[in-house]
Scaffold this motif. Structure first.
Motif, PDB file in Angstrom:
ATOM      1  N   PRO A  11     -24.041 -54.576  -7.961  1.00 28.74           N
ATOM      2  CA  PRO A  11     -25.439 -54.705  -8.185  1.00 28.74           C
ATOM      3  C   PRO A  11     -25.617 -54.650  -9.631  1.00 28.74           C
ATOM      4  O   PRO A  11     -25.161 -53.844 -10.412  1.00 28.74           O
ATOM      5  CB  PRO A  11     -25.913 -53.438  -7.274  1.00 28.74           C
ATOM      6  N   MET A  12     -26.567 -55.327 -10.126  1.00 24.31           N
ATOM      7  CA  MET A  12     -27.247 -55.526 -11.531  1.00 24.31           C
ATOM      8  C   MET A  12     -28.621 -54.481 -11.310  1.00 24.31           C
ATOM      9  O   MET A  12     -29.620 -55.328 -10.799  1.00 24.31           O
ATOM     10  CB  MET A  12     -27.304 -56.720 -11.774  1.00 24.31           C
ATOM     11  N   ILE A  13     -28.581 -53.546 -12.196  1.00 18.74           N
ATOM     12  CA  ILE A  13     -30.251 -52.600 -11.759  1.00 18.74           C
ATOM     13  C   ILE A  13     -30.465 -52.709 -13.244  1.00 18.74           C
ATOM     14  O   ILE A  13     -29.833 -52.212 -14.266  1.00 18.74           O
ATOM     15  CB  ILE A  13     -29.684 -51.372 -11.197  1.00 18.74           C
ATOM     16  N   THR A  14     -31.775 -52.894 -13.053  1.00 21.36           N
ATOM     17  CA  THR A  14     -32.697 -52.867 -14.560  1.00 21.36           C
ATOM     18  C   THR A  14     -33.721 -51.967 -14.658  1.00 21.36           C
ATOM     19  O   THR A  14     -34.495 -51.399 -13.689  1.00 21.36           O
ATOM     20  CB  THR A  14     -33.512 -54.118 -14.576  1.00 21.36           C
ATOM     21  N   LEU A  15     -33.841 -51.256 -15.941  1.00 22.60           N
ATOM     22  CA  LEU A  15     -35.055 -50.333 -16.076  1.00 22.60           C
ATOM     23  C   LEU A  15     -36.305 -50.727 -15.743  1.00 22.60           C
ATOM     24  O   LEU A  15     -37.217 -49.988 -15.270  1.00 22.60           O
ATOM     25  CB  LEU A  15     -34.978 -49.778 -17.544  1.00 22.60           C
ATOM     26  N   GLY A  16     -36.610 -52.107 -15.960  1.00 20.83           N
ATOM     27  CA  GLY A  16     -37.959 -52.757 -15.979  1.00 20.83           C
ATOM     28  C   GLY A  16     -37.583 -53.904 -15.136  1.00 20.83           C
ATOM     29  O   GLY A  16     -37.379 -54.215 -13.731  1.00 20.83           O
ATOM     30  N   ALA A  17     -38.146 -55.077 -15.600  1.00 20.03           N
ATOM     31  CA  ALA A  17     -38.126 -56.433 -14.896  1.00 20.03           C
ATOM     32  C   ALA A  17     -36.762 -56.810 -14.324  1.00 20.03           C
ATOM     33  O   ALA A  17     -35.929 -56.843 -15.304  1.00 20.03           O
ATOM     34  CB  ALA A  17     -39.002 -57.361 -15.659  1.00 20.03           C
ATOM     35  N   TRP A  18     -36.656 -57.434 -13.177  1.00 18.07           N
ATOM     36  CA  TRP A  18     -35.285 -57.903 -12.802  1.00 18.07           C
ATOM     37  C   TRP A  18     -35.033 -59.387 -13.378  1.00 18.07           C
ATOM     38  O   TRP A  18     -33.977 -59.978 -13.295  1.00 18.07           O
ATOM     39  CB  TRP A  18     -35.102 -57.945 -11.278  1.00 18.07           C
ATOM     40  N   GLU A  19     -36.223 -59.979 -13.896  1.00 12.65           N
ATOM     41  CA  GLU A  19     -36.129 -61.518 -14.075  1.00 12.65           C
ATOM     42  C   GLU A  19     -35.356 -61.689 -15.478  1.00 12.65           C
ATOM     43  O   GLU A  19     -35.464 -60.617 -16.427  1.00 12.65           O
ATOM     44  CB  GLU A  19     -37.632 -61.860 -14.417  1.00 12.65           C
ATOM     45  N   GLU A  20     -34.649 -62.827 -15.702  1.00 12.26           N
ATOM     46  CA  GLU A  20     -33.745 -63.077 -16.825  1.00 12.26           C
ATOM     47  C   GLU A  20     -34.052 -63.970 -17.793  1.00 12.26           C
ATOM     48  O   GLU A  20     -34.691 -64.647 -17.306  1.00 12.26           O
ATOM     49  CB  GLU A  20     -32.290 -63.015 -16.155  1.00 12.26           C
ATOM     50  N   LEU A  21     -33.434 -63.975 -18.671  1.00  4.79           N
ATOM     51  CA  LEU A  21     -33.383 -65.102 -19.796  1.00  4.79           C
ATOM     52  C   LEU A  21     -31.955 -65.366 -20.212  1.00  4.79           C
ATOM     53  O   LEU A  21     -31.162 -64.470 -19.967  1.00  4.79           O
ATOM     54  CB  LEU A  21     -34.326 -64.585 -21.251  1.00  4.79           C
ATOM     55  N   HIS A  22     -31.692 -66.484 -20.712  1.00  2.79           N
ATOM     56  CA  HIS A  22     -30.322 -67.067 -21.095  1.00  2.79           C
ATOM     57  C   HIS A  22     -30.507 -67.352 -22.533  1.00  2.79           C
ATOM     58  O   HIS A  22     -30.930 -67.876 -23.170  1.00  2.79           O
ATOM     59  CB  HIS A  22     -30.008 -68.158 -20.292  1.00  2.79           C
ATOM     60  N   TRP A  23     -29.115 -66.993 -23.172  1.00  2.00           N
ATOM     61  CA  TRP A  23     -28.897 -67.399 -24.376  1.00  2.00           C
ATOM     62  C   TRP A  23     -28.341 -68.699 -24.415  1.00  2.00           C
ATOM     63  O   TRP A  23     -27.956 -69.235 -23.462  1.00  2.00           O
ATOM     64  CB  TRP A  23     -27.707 -66.248 -24.896  1.00  2.00           C
ATOM     65  N   GLU A  24     -28.411 -69.225 -25.639  1.00  2.00           N
ATOM     66  CA  GLU A  24     -28.142 -70.500 -25.730  1.00  2.00           C
ATOM     67  C   GLU A  24     -26.696 -70.879 -25.469  1.00  2.00           C
ATOM     68  O   GLU A  24     -25.992 -71.975 -25.423  1.00  2.00           O
ATOM     69  CB  GLU A  24     -28.305 -71.150 -27.302  1.00  2.00           C
ATOM     70  N   ASP A  25     -25.637 -69.909 -25.589  1.00  2.00           N
ATOM     71  CA  ASP A  25     -24.191 -70.029 -25.474  1.00  2.00           C
ATOM     72  C   ASP A  25     -23.789 -70.375 -23.862  1.00  2.00           C
ATOM     73  O   ASP A  25     -22.677 -70.636 -23.698  1.00  2.00           O
ATOM     74  CB  ASP A  25     -23.524 -68.754 -25.580  1.00  2.00           C
ATOM     75  N   GLY A  26     -24.749 -70.559 -23.108  1.00  2.00           N
ATOM     76  CA  GLY A  26     -24.719 -70.857 -21.694  1.00  2.00           C
ATOM     77  C   GLY A  26     -24.173 -69.775 -20.905  1.00  2.00           C
ATOM     78  O   GLY A  26     -24.058 -70.341 -19.616  1.00  2.00           O
ATOM     79  N   TRP A  27     -24.055 -68.735 -21.262  1.00  2.00           N
ATOM     80  CA  TRP A  27     -23.527 -67.612 -20.438  1.00  2.00           C
ATOM     81  C   TRP A  27     -24.065 -66.391 -20.507  1.00  2.00           C
ATOM     82  O   TRP A  27     -24.503 -65.709 -19.466  1.00  2.00           O
ATOM     83  CB  TRP A  27     -21.936 -67.328 -20.761  1.00  2.00           C
ATOM     84  N   THR A  28     -24.562 -65.888 -21.592  1.00  2.00           N
ATOM     85  CA  THR A  28     -25.192 -64.332 -21.710  1.00  2.00           C
ATOM     86  C   THR A  28     -26.494 -64.492 -21.243  1.00  2.00           C
ATOM     87  O   THR A  28     -27.390 -65.223 -21.433  1.00  2.00           O
ATOM     88  CB  THR A  28     -25.339 -64.030 -23.348  1.00  2.00           C
TER      89      THR A  28
END
Length: 343
Positions: free
Chosen positions: A297-314
């Protein structure tokens, strides 16, 4: 006679909830007032200041060192030298021989995680942690499974031997030259390919002295993993796992990342079996003895939605608030689950 009416003291500041009411809805503080007349202005001012603080302290890319070599004598997965990754043969239940070899891979991964985690401290770079984990994996006779793992078509392969996800990084952080800072949290995600099988585990570590909010997030995330493991029962649907995790995260007002999930594992790093960490009614596959998969499980303090870095991974949280993760590779038994990624 003049009577002075004293006002009740203002309540102590409480952080606004992750999902704010609409202006005409009752305020979240239970005052009975409409939100626009109660906490709306205060909340928006607080969130604006917090965003500025998070932006100023966000994790940013740093130089990445060249890919590390693995001796030719080490057995490699099919993708290590540039080939595609396998999703396995569609069989989720392992044979006794596969389980014997998988236990060795999982124990090796657990050892690498523990010993690498012992080196986490302020001033250490995530690249230094990667170098240590890489050398230890090779010493144990294994191949670091993330190394050269393929991405989506047209995107780069993973350049390092472990994933290091700091603060707001949800997963797949690439080790680099950024030194860890006092107060950071960092997830180390370790997978070892040994004897033709993969063992996958991760944990989130404190860097020096961590604030109470981050410490609680990490502890609740650890508890979410435990709840997920407790939900593993033969004959029950995979969706039970996500239900248990989501219920526990919700009690604390945390988000559960939905774009990434646990997965089947064995001779393939990732099989087609998926383990959502939130309740997904479509996850109807029934658990049966001999199945192996991860819960992470990946648990967040706030919003669960994500963004992606330009490295294609992070992958980072959209609101830049912190995220934590824990993972074990599991075997479904006749009565529940056996944790394979233990030394």
């Amino acid at each position: 006679m003049n009577v002075t009416v004293s006002k009740a003291p203002a309540p102590a500041f409480r952080r606004p909830p992750n999902k704010l009411p609409r202006p005409g809805d009752p305020c979240w503080c239970s005052s009975g007032e409409k939100y626009k007349r109660c906490h709306k202005d205060q909340d928006h001012a607080f969130l604006k200041e917090e965003r500025q603080r998070l932006e100023a302290n966000r994790v940013v890319p740093a130089p990445v060192s060249p890919r590390r070599d693995v001796p030719i004598t080490i057995r490699r997965p099919e993708y290590a030298d540039g080939g595609p990754s396998s999703r396995g043969n569609g069989r989720h239940v392992r044979t006794p021989d596969e389980l014997l070899r998988m236990r060795r891979a999982c124990r090796a991964a657990a050892q690498v995680l523990r010993r690498t985690g012992e080196r986490v401290k302020p001033g250490v770079t995530t690249d230094e942690l990667d170098a240590f984990a890489h050398e230890l994996t090779v010493q144990l006779g294994g191949y670091p499974s993330p190394l050269n793992y393929p991405n989506a078509p047209g995107r780069p392969r993973f350049p390092k031997s472990i994933c290091t996800s700091v603060n707001e990084v949800i997963c797949h952080g690439v080790p680099d030259a950024r030194p860890l800072r006092d107060g950071d949290i960092v997830n180390l995600d370790i997978t070892v390919y040994l004897d033709g099988m993969h063992g996958d585990t991760n944990a989130t570590f404190f860097v020096g002295e961590v604030d109470a909010e981050s410490a609680q997030l990490v502890e609740v995330t650890r508890e979410c993993l435990v709840r997920g493991i407790e939900a593993v029962k033969p004959g029950r649907p995979i969706s039970d796992i996500g239900r248990a995790i989501e219920l526990h995260a919700d009690r604390h007002g945390y988000g559960v990342v939905r774009s990434y999930c646990g997965h089947g594992i064995g001779d393939a790093f990732h099989t087609n079996l998926q383990i959502p960490h939130y309740f997904d009614a479509s996850a109807r596959t029934r658990m049966e003895p001999g199945m192996t998969f991860t819960i992470e499980p990946m648990i967040t303090l706030g919003a669960w939605e994500e963004l992606h870095w330009e490295d294609g991974w992070t992958v980072v949280t959209r609101d830049l608030r912190r995220s934590a993760q824990f993972e074990h590779t599991l075997l479904v038994t006749e009565t529940g689950a056996e944790i394979l990624t233990r030394e």
